[in-house]
Design an enzyme around this catalytic site. Structure first.
Site: not given
Length: 396
Positions: A95, A138, A176, A179, A229, A232, A261-262, A265
């Site tokens: 995205w 971020e 990242e 974000h 990670e 977050t 995403d976090e 990761h």
């Protein structure tokens, strides 16, 4: 986030947001760039001053990994290529911030912005304080890439190295980067915040840097990022939940996408540490205990807006109060990692390793007990102004 004036203070005095959160009072000294400090000099004299870098927060160790440990990472490159890089997503399948924002090429752009602003009006100030603090954290991405590139044997030696570790660092940074971009643009369009104060805070934070105590040691660094990670992921996930509660489904999707995403990761970093436990259980366990004794010093702990010397503590206290990130979450993450890495089941350890095992495994319930006592004695927190929201007051 660090607890203040309660029994947990002795154990976790300086754990910031995405670490152990603040609750009551705030006395931790902060260290800032000299340019952050008030000056009585005239403007022309101020402009002539040389920039003075931030002071170190504590005595620093920069090389703590012996040669035999370095060889372990050299031997892991083939494994990392097959088992670590799979957690990256192709750019075309990722995205992008624009997917969630008004389309500036559309004739209906103005109406889309108006609708975003109308939804934002229903969201309370305390939520915005936490969302801003998360966004600022971020946005300090250059510092985090620099930290990863300081770790021996997994650093990007040339800026374009083709080792799996270097490929990961660059691609992780690129993922990242979306974000902060997305949250920044959302906040800009919302009309609820003082973007100039926010932008100043970002500049201060990047200039101040960070030293989480990883000592250029990838054992320590990978344990740190595994914790970070997952923290977050929890924080952005809770932000998504609250945004939905406040009636902003679009903002909930924004925070939820970042949380996804976090989580991915975090899974990647924990996978590497899991492999280290398989190869070198004693050394990895000692590193795990070392990081937990140091307390997870999180990226934004030097946050400053030019006014509030305890800004990070105040932001952290609000995050604790509204349930975006709490002391319970900190204990839950530690317990999750202990279980994921099967720490309790490790055998054949040295005497130091067994001691580290007892310490790490006993820490989550200890944190929970201390938190319960602290919550029971917590007093009504004051309200203070936040420059990020035009000095409107928010309860800590």
């Amino acid at each position: 986030m660090g607890l203040r004036c309660n029994p947990m203070t002795c154990l976790y005095k300086n754990l910031p947001c995405f670490g152990l959160p603040a609750m009551t009072t705030f006395t931790t000294p902060k260290f800032f760039m000299a340019s952050a400090l008030p000056s009585t000099s005239k403007e022309d004299e101020t402009l002539k001053r040389h920039f003075v870098p931030p002071r170190e927060v504590h005595a620093q160790v920069t090389h703590s990994m012996p040669q035999q440990k370095i060889e372990i990472f050299k031997s892991l490159e083939d494994w990392a290529e097959k088992n670590f890089l799979i957690y990256l997503k192709p750019v075309e399948k990722c995205w992008q911030p624009q997917d969630f924002l008004p389309d500036p090429t559309s004739d209906g752009f103005g109406e889309q912005v108006k609708e975003l602003r109308e939804r934002a009006k229903e969201i309370p100030d305390d939520y915005f304080v936490v969302l801003i603090g998360d966004m600022i954290t971020e946005e300090a991405l250059p510092t985090y890439q620099q930290m990863l590139n300081s770790a021996e044997e997994i650093r990007d030696e040339t800026g374009g190295s083709l080792t799996p570790w270097a490929i990961w660092t660059r691609a992780w940074t690129a993922e990242e980067n979306r974000h902060g971009d997305l949250l920044n643009k959302y906040l800009h369009l919302s009309g609820r915040v003082d973007m100039r104060q926010i932008e100043k805070t970002i500049q201060y934070l990047i200039g101040s840097g960070m030293d989480p105590g990883t000592e250029k040691n990838p054992y320590l660094g990978l344990i740190y990022t595994s914790f970070q990670e997952r923290a977050t992921f929890i924080s952005h996930g809770n932000s998504a939940r609250l945004a939905k509660k406040h009636g902003d489904i679009n903002l909930a999707q924004i925070c939820g996408s970042i949380a996804s995403d976090e989580k991915r990761h975090g899974t990647a970093y924990t996978k590497v540490v899991e492999k280290l436990f398989e190869i070198d259980p004693d050394g990895t366990l000692l590193a795990f205990a070392d990081m937990m004794r140091k307390k997870i010093s999180m990226p934004g702990h030097l946050m400053y807006d030019g006014r509030d010397d305890n800004l990070f503590d105040h932001f952290s206290a609000v995050a604790q109060r509204i349930g975006v990130y709490t002391a319970k979450d900190y204990a839950d993450i530690l317990e999750f990692l202990v279980e994921r890495w099967k720490v309790k089941e490790l055998t054949g350890l040295s005497a130091d390793g067994r001691q580290a095992q007892d310490y790490v495994c006993g820490l989550p319930p200890r944190i929970r007990r201390l938190e319960e006592r602290a919550q029971g004695r917590a007093r009504q927190a004051p309200s203070i102004p936040f420059s990020w929201i035009f000095d409107r007051e928010v309860q800590l």
